[in-house]
Design a protein around this motif. Structure first.
Motif, mmCIF file in Angstrom:
data_model
loop_
_atom_site.group_PDB
_atom_site.id
_atom_site.type_symbol
_atom_site.label_atom_id
_atom_site.label_comp_id
_atom_site.label_asym_id
_atom_site.label_seq_id
_atom_site.Cartn_x
_atom_site.Cartn_y
_atom_site.Cartn_z
ATOM 1 N N GLY A 98 45.118 47.804 36.585
ATOM 2 C CA GLY A 98 44.936 47.484 38.005
ATOM 3 C C GLY A 98 45.081 45.995 38.231
ATOM 4 N N GLN A 101 42.655 40.701 40.572
ATOM 5 C CA GLN A 101 41.679 40.235 41.585
ATOM 6 C C GLN A 101 40.838 41.371 42.138
ATOM 7 N N GLU A 102 41.268 42.619 41.879
ATOM 8 C CA GLU A 102 40.493 43.751 42.383
ATOM 9 C C GLU A 102 39.508 44.286 41.346
ATOM 10 N N ASP A 104 36.319 44.759 38.920
ATOM 11 C CA ASP A 104 34.900 44.444 38.964
ATOM 12 C C ASP A 104 34.625 43.451 37.825
ATOM 13 N N ASN A 153 49.517 44.181 35.927
ATOM 14 C CA ASN A 153 48.670 45.382 36.099
ATOM 15 C C ASN A 153 47.669 45.603 34.963
#
Ligand code: NAP
Length: 265
Positions: A98, A101-102, A104, A153
């Motif tokens: 992913g 910056q997204e 956790d 990613n």
């Protein structure tokens, strides 16, 4: 190097996947085991099955290696039991896909702690005993992704596996002639529960399993580790990908990586 006979082998992340296959391979070859993971029940089931099949001694230690002092506690527990470790298999690791910056941050930090720092500390703790005995092996499980310059990613995961490969290569040279060898194992996409934890199920690389199974990887890893080989990439397809990742211009390597790590939607 001559293979170590009747070793005691510590395998982290040994309750399933590649770690379990490696533990089973060492047991089939007659070596005693210390198995480590978080889930104690799963570990105990694995230990019972291995003992029944191979008749070797199996010790189970439940430990969450994302806890900063877990490697030291594990080392001290084994020291008290008077069981020297001849072969250390740093396999426990998790992935995270992913956009960076997204992510956790707490999860990201735990992944880095496990993939890099736990492996580093375990190596640092067990290496002196091996050097004193002039005999030992360390098998670090990295990844094929470390042959790519960087991984869109998967940026932090890929960076963590670059660390594993670089540390292993440097150490391997430092230890030349000492009787201790370090091997880095770089598997490609392999069908294990890793796909769920890393959220890679719908990535192209995981759609068609072109690489070897965990059991085939374990056989190659066993041979490479015992003979003190510096690195091993299991499977012809993975070797070709590693070659592409290293030799092609960075822009092409990035494109190949992006294609393989693209999600379907
Ligand atoms: N599968 C792939 O496509 C692939 C490709 C390249 C490299 N690798 C590498 O291969 C290694 C093994 O992955 P795998 O595919 O076999 O994954 P897996 O099937 O998910 O197994 C992971 C193992 O690590 C243990 N583990 C996870 N978190 C832990 C923690 N905090 N402390 C201690 N143990 C922990 C798990 O048990 P618990 O959950 O009970 O702790 C389990 O035994 C990893 O280093 C991974 O990066 C995998």
């Amino acid at each position: 190097m001559e293979p170590i006979e009747k070793a005691t082998v510590l395998v982290t992340g040994a309750s399933k996947g590649i770690g379990l296959a490696i533990a089973e391979e060492f047991a089939v070859q007659g070596h005693d085991l210390v198995l480590v993971a978080r889930g104690e029940e799963a570990l105990q089931r694995v230990a019972d099955a291995i003992k029944a099949k191979s008749g070797v001694e199996v010790t189970v230690i439940s430990s969450d290696l994302t806890e900063a002092d877990a490697p030291r506690r594990l080392y001290e527990q084994l020291e008290q039991s008077g069981k020297p470790i001849d072969i250390l298999v740093n396999n426990a690791g998790v992935g995270m896909s992913g956009l960076f910056q997204e992510a956790d941050y707490a999860n990201l930090s735990r992944m880095l702690q496990l993939n890099m720092l736990a492996l580093t500390q375990l190596t640092h703790l067990f290496l002196p005993q091996m050097l004193m005995r002039k005999c030992g092996r360390i098998l670090n499980v990295g990844s094929l992704v470390s042959y790519f310059k960087g991984g869109p990613n998967w940026a932090a995961y890929v960076a963590s596996k670059h660390y594993v490969r670089a540390l292993s290569a440097g150490l391997s040279k430092e230890l030349r002639g000492s009787g201790v060898a370090v091997t880095s194992l770089s598997p490609g996409a392999t069908a294990t529960d890793f796909v769920k934890t890393a959220d890679t199920e719908d990535m192209l690389a995981y759609q068609v399993p072109l690489g070897p199974s965990p059991e085939q990887i374990a056989k190659l890893a066993y041979q490479a580790c015992q003979t003190g080989k510096r690195s091993v990439i299991p499977g012809v397809f993975n070797k070709i990908l590693a070659f592409m990742g290293e030799l092609h211009p960075r822009v092409i390597a990035f494109e190949v990586f992006s294609l393989l790590s693209n999600k379907k939607s």
